[in-house]
Design a protein around this motif. Structure first.
Motif, PDB file in Angstrom:
ATOM      1  N   GLU A  20       0.884  -1.431   0.028  1.00  0.00           N
ATOM      2  CA  GLU A  20      -0.125   0.148  -0.139  1.00  0.00           C
ATOM      3  C   GLU A  20       0.902   1.296   0.203  1.00  0.00           C
ATOM      4  OE1 GLU A  20      -2.799  -0.104   3.301  1.00  0.00           O
ATOM      5  OE2 GLU A  20      -4.032  -1.867   2.268  1.00  0.00           O
ATOM      6  N   GLY A  21       1.883   0.906   0.529  1.00  0.00           N
ATOM      7  CA  GLY A  21       2.920   2.287   0.779  1.00  0.00           C
ATOM      8  C   GLY A  21       3.686   2.475  -0.708  1.00  0.00           C
ATOM      9  N   TYR A  22       4.492   3.681  -0.478  1.00  0.00           N
ATOM     10  CA  TYR A  22       5.367   3.882  -1.561  1.00  0.00           C
ATOM     11  C   TYR A  22       6.698   3.078  -1.287  1.00  0.00           C
ATOM     12  CZ  TYR A  22       8.103   6.479  -5.106  1.00  0.00           C
ATOM     13  OH  TYR A  22       8.657   6.711  -6.201  1.00  0.00           O
ATOM     14  N   HIS A  23       7.205   2.608  -2.079  1.00  0.00           N
ATOM     15  CA  HIS A  23       8.565   1.605  -1.779  1.00  0.00           C
ATOM     16  C   HIS A  23       9.731   2.266  -2.724  1.00  0.00           C
ATOM     17  CE1 HIS A  23       5.614  -2.021  -0.674  1.00  0.00           C
ATOM     18  NE2 HIS A  23       6.004  -1.126   0.248  1.00  0.00           N
ATOM     19  N   LYS A  24      10.568   2.697  -1.818  1.00  0.00           N
ATOM     20  CA  LYS A  24      11.941   3.248  -2.307  1.00  0.00           C
ATOM     21  C   LYS A  24      12.795   2.197  -2.820  1.00  0.00           C
ATOM     22  CE  LYS A  24      11.386   7.622  -0.233  1.00  0.00           C
ATOM     23  NZ  LYS A  24      11.786   8.716   0.338  1.00  0.00           N
ATOM     24  N   SER A  25      12.620   0.641  -2.409  1.00  0.00           N
ATOM     25  CA  SER A  25      13.558  -0.399  -2.622  1.00  0.00           C
ATOM     26  C   SER A  25      12.668  -1.551  -2.724  1.00  0.00           C
ATOM     27  CB  SER A  25      14.784  -0.337  -1.852  1.00  0.00           C
ATOM     28  OG  SER A  25      14.168  -0.682  -0.523  1.00  0.00           O
ATOM     29  N   SER A  26      13.439  -2.687  -3.213  1.00  0.00           N
ATOM     30  CA  SER A  26      12.671  -3.790  -3.354  1.00  0.00           C
ATOM     31  C   SER A  26      12.333  -4.552  -1.923  1.00  0.00           C
ATOM     32  CB  SER A  26      13.528  -4.707  -4.311  1.00  0.00           C
ATOM     33  OG  SER A  26      14.606  -5.037  -3.992  1.00  0.00           O
ATOM     34  N   THR A  27      13.138  -4.076  -0.957  1.00  0.00           N
ATOM     35  CA  THR A  27      13.399  -4.752   0.459  1.00  0.00           C
ATOM     36  C   THR A  27      12.342  -4.047   1.204  1.00  0.00           C
ATOM     37  OG1 THR A  27      14.906  -3.212   1.156  1.00  0.00           O
ATOM     38  CG2 THR A  27      15.808  -5.099   0.044  1.00  0.00           C
ATOM     39  N   GLU A  28      11.224  -3.051   0.721  1.00  0.00           N
ATOM     40  CA  GLU A  28      10.552  -2.499   1.581  1.00  0.00           C
ATOM     41  C   GLU A  28       9.600  -3.432   2.113  1.00  0.00           C
ATOM     42  OE1 GLU A  28      10.376   0.585   3.140  1.00  0.00           O
ATOM     43  OE2 GLU A  28      12.487   1.027   2.136  1.00  0.00           O
ATOM     44  N   PRO A  29       8.843  -4.376   1.292  1.00  0.00           N
ATOM     45  CA  PRO A  29       7.848  -5.382   1.654  1.00  0.00           C
ATOM     46  C   PRO A  29       8.283  -6.155   2.589  1.00  0.00           C
ATOM     47  CG  PRO A  29       7.976  -5.058  -0.669  1.00  0.00           C
ATOM     48  CD  PRO A  29       9.138  -4.381  -0.296  1.00  0.00           C
ATOM     49  N   LEU A  30       9.459  -6.708   2.565  1.00  0.00           N
ATOM     50  CA  LEU A  30      10.083  -7.435   3.621  1.00  0.00           C
ATOM     51  C   LEU A  30      10.201  -6.919   5.107  1.00  0.00           C
ATOM     52  CD1 LEU A  30      11.604 -10.210   4.448  1.00  0.00           C
ATOM     53  CD2 LEU A  30      13.642  -9.213   3.544  1.00  0.00           C
ATOM     54  N   LYS A  31      10.637  -5.580   5.087  1.00  0.00           N
ATOM     55  CA  LYS A  31      10.771  -4.733   6.114  1.00  0.00           C
ATOM     56  C   LYS A  31       9.496  -4.509   6.781  1.00  0.00           C
ATOM     57  CE  LYS A  31      14.717  -1.931   4.510  1.00  0.00           C
ATOM     58  NZ  LYS A  31      15.171  -0.532   4.099  1.00  0.00           N
ATOM     59  N   GLN A  32       8.508  -4.070   5.935  1.00  0.00           N
ATOM     60  CA  GLN A  32       7.050  -4.143   6.580  1.00  0.00           C
ATOM     61  C   GLN A  32       6.545  -5.439   7.191  1.00  0.00           C
ATOM     62  OE1 GLN A  32       4.738  -2.003   3.470  1.00  0.00           O
ATOM     63  NE2 GLN A  32       2.932  -2.091   4.453  1.00  0.00           N
ATOM     64  N   LEU A  33       6.747  -6.543   6.642  1.00  0.00           N
ATOM     65  CA  LEU A  33       6.406  -7.704   7.062  1.00  0.00           C
ATOM     66  C   LEU A  33       6.957  -8.008   8.425  1.00  0.00           C
ATOM     67  CD1 LEU A  33       4.871 -10.430   6.803  1.00  0.00           C
ATOM     68  CD2 LEU A  33       6.813 -11.365   5.557  1.00  0.00           C
TER      69      LEU A  33
END
Length: 424
Positions: free
Chosen positions: A405-418
Motif C-alpha cells: 500500500e505504501g510507496y516503496h523506495k527499494s525492493s526490500t520495503e515489503p520484507l521490512k514491512q512484514l
C-alpha cells in the motif's frame, strides 16, 4: 429535405436554445423543461449550481462535437451515442433531422447518476483534505469539475495533483493510500500536500478477484473491464477539461489505476487531443504496462521531461502485467530512440540503452553470487538457495496487497514491512 417526422418515433421535439451556430439541438418538451430548470439552478453559486452548470455545458457542447472523448456508440447503432460524466449521462442521436446544413443532435435521455457517484458506485472526482489528526477525509459529495483553488492555482509552479486508485477497500481507504504515492515517498512533499489537499479520481472496486488484489490475472488478455472503461471515459473528460482551462495537472495512478489512466490517454489520442505539455503522469506500483502508458502519454503530448515517471515493487502483478517480465523499460527506451530522439542525440541514447542492459546483467550476477554464498554457508542446494534469494527479493512479498500500500523506495520495503508486522 426535412425528414424529421418520419425518422423519429418520439414526440415533442423542438429546437433547444440558439440555433444560429453549430448543430441544432432537438429535445422533447419534458427535457426542455428539465434543461431550463438546470439553467436557472446553474446561475446560483452552490454545489448544486456547479452540478447543473456542468449538465448545461455538456448539452451545449454537443453543438460543436458529436463524439466527445467521453462518448461511445450505444447498442451498435452508428447514430446512437452516450456521453458519460460522474454525475450524469446523456443519450443522443445524430442525423439530418431538422433540414439544416449540419448533422442535428436529438437528446434522447438525460440520466442523473450523482447518487451512484456519491455512494461510491461510479467513478468520480473527490476533493481530499487532511484532518488535524493527520488522516485524510473526502468531502461529502464528489466534484463535478476539475478546478483550481486559491492554494493550488494549477500553474507550472503549483500544479493540481490528482490520484487514481486501483485495488482498495472503498473510498476512504483509497483517500488515505494515495498521498504517499502522489508525494513520491517524500515526507516534505507530503507535508505540503497536507496543507493544500488533493483530488482523488475514485474508481470503484468490486468482486472477489479485486478484493484479493489479483484482478490483473483476470484482466490479462483483455483490453479493459467495463467498470474501468466507464471510469476511463470520465477521466478523459477531466483531462480535456483541464486542458481547455490551461491548467497544469499531475496524475498519479496506483496499482490498477494505471490501466484506467492509460486508456483515458488513448481516448484522447483517438480524438487527436494534444495537451501541450501541461499535464504529466506518474505510475506508482502499476499493474498494467508502462510501455503502453509511455506510447499513450507521448501521443497526447504529456510532459515527458521527468526521467523517473514510474515506480513499482517487484510483485507478480507488477512484474507480469506492469513490466512485461522486465522488457517494458527497454521497449520504452527503444521507442524513444526511434520516434522521439533528434538524430544528433541518438548515439548517446544508444549508449544509455546498452548501459541499462549491462546493469540488468549485473543484478542477475549479484543474485547468483548471493545464492552461492547462502548455499555454502547453510548447506543448501544452489537451486534452492537461488529460489530463496528471488523470494527475498520481494517478488512474493510484494504480491501481498497489505504489504504494497505504501510507496516503496527499494525492493526490500515489503520484507521490512512484514518484519514490522510480525514483531508487533
Amino acid at each position: 429535405m426535412n425528414n424529421a417526422p418520419a425518422a423519429i418515433t418520439y414526440s415533442g421535439l423542438k429546437p433547444y436554445g440558439q440555433t444560429g451556430t453549430g448543430r441544432t439541438l432537438l429535445v422533447t418538451a419534458q427535457h426542455r423543461q428539465l434543461l431550463d430548470g438546470f439553467k436557472k439552478i446553474s446561475e446560483i453559486p452552490s454545489s448544486e449550481g456547479y452540478y447543473a452548470q456542468s449538465i448545461t455545458k455538456a448539452v451545449e457542447s454537443l453543438r460543436g462535437c458529436t463524439a466527445p472523448v467521453n462518448s461511445f456508440i450505444k447498442n451498435g447503432k452508428p447514430n446512437r451515442h452516450c456521453i458519460v460524466f460522474s454525475g450524469f449521462e446523456i443519450e443522443y442521436e445524430t442525423g439530418s433531422y431538422y433540414g439544416g446544413p449540419q448533422t442535428d443532435v436529438v437528446i434522447v435521455d438525460i440520466r442523473l447518476t450523482n447518487d451512484r457517484a456519491k455512494d461510491e458506485r461510479r467513478a468520480a472526482l473527490w476533493q481530499v483534505n487532511a484532518t488535524k489528526a493527520g488522516d485524510w477525509r473526502t468531502k461529502e459529495q464528489p466534484e463535478s469539475v476539475l478546478a483550481p483553488s486559491s492554494k493550488i492555482p494549477g500553474n507550472a509552479d503549483k500544479p493540481i495533483k490528482v490520484g487514481i486508485n486501483g485495488h482498495c477497500d472503498k473510498l476512504e481507504h483509497a483517500a488515505n493510500m494515495l498521498p504517499i504515492h502522489i508525494s513520491r515517498g517524500n515526507n516534505s512533499t507530503l507535508t505540503e500536500l497536507k496543507d493544500t489537499g488533493y483530488h482523488l479520481f475514485y474508481v470503484p472496486q468490486s468482486g472477489s478477484n479485486i478484493k484479493a488484489g489479483w484482478s490483473f490475472i483476470r484482466d490479462l488478455g483483455r483490453s479493459i473491464s467495463p467498470n474501468n472503461l466507464e471510469a476511463a471515459r470520465i477521466l478523459a473528460h477531466h483531462m480535456k477539461e483541464a486542458h481547455e482551462q490551461g491548467l497544469y495537472v499531475e496524475w498519479t495512478s496506483h496499482r490498477g489505476g494505471s490501466k484506467v489512466l492509460t486508456h483515458a490517454m488513448k481516448l484522447l489520442a483517438q480524438r487527436q487531443v494534444k495537451l501541450g505539455g501541461r499535464q504529466k503522469i506518474f505510475l506508482s506500483d502499476h499493474t498494467s504496462s508502462h510501455f503502453d502508458a509511455d506510447i499513450a502519454r507521448r501521443a497526447v503530448e504529456m510532459n515527458t521531461s521527468d526521467a523517473k515517471w514510474h515506480n513499482a515493487t517487484p510483485g507478480a502483478a507488477q512484474l507480469i502485467a506492469g513490466k512485461a517480465f522486465g522488457s517494458a523499460e527497454l521497449k520504452c527506451s527503444i521507442n524513444e530512440l526511434i520516434h522521439h530522439t533528434p538524430s544528433d542525440q541518438r548515439i548517446e541514447k544508444i549508449i544509455d540503452i546498452i548501459a541499462k542492459g549491462k546493469e540488468s546483467y549485473k543484478k542477475a550476477a549479484l543474485t547468483g553470487s548471493i545464492a552461492i554464498t547462502l548455499a555454502s554457508t547453510y548447506g543448501l542446494s544452489v537451486a534452492f538457495a537461488s529460489a530463496l534469494v528471488k523470494a527475498l527479493g520481494s517478488t512474493i512479498l510484494a504480491s501481498v496487497p497489505s504489504l504494497n500500500e505504501g510507496y516503496h523506495k527499494s525492493s526490500t520495503e515489503p520484507l521490512k514491512q512484514l518484519i514490522k508486522k510480525v514483531s508487533s
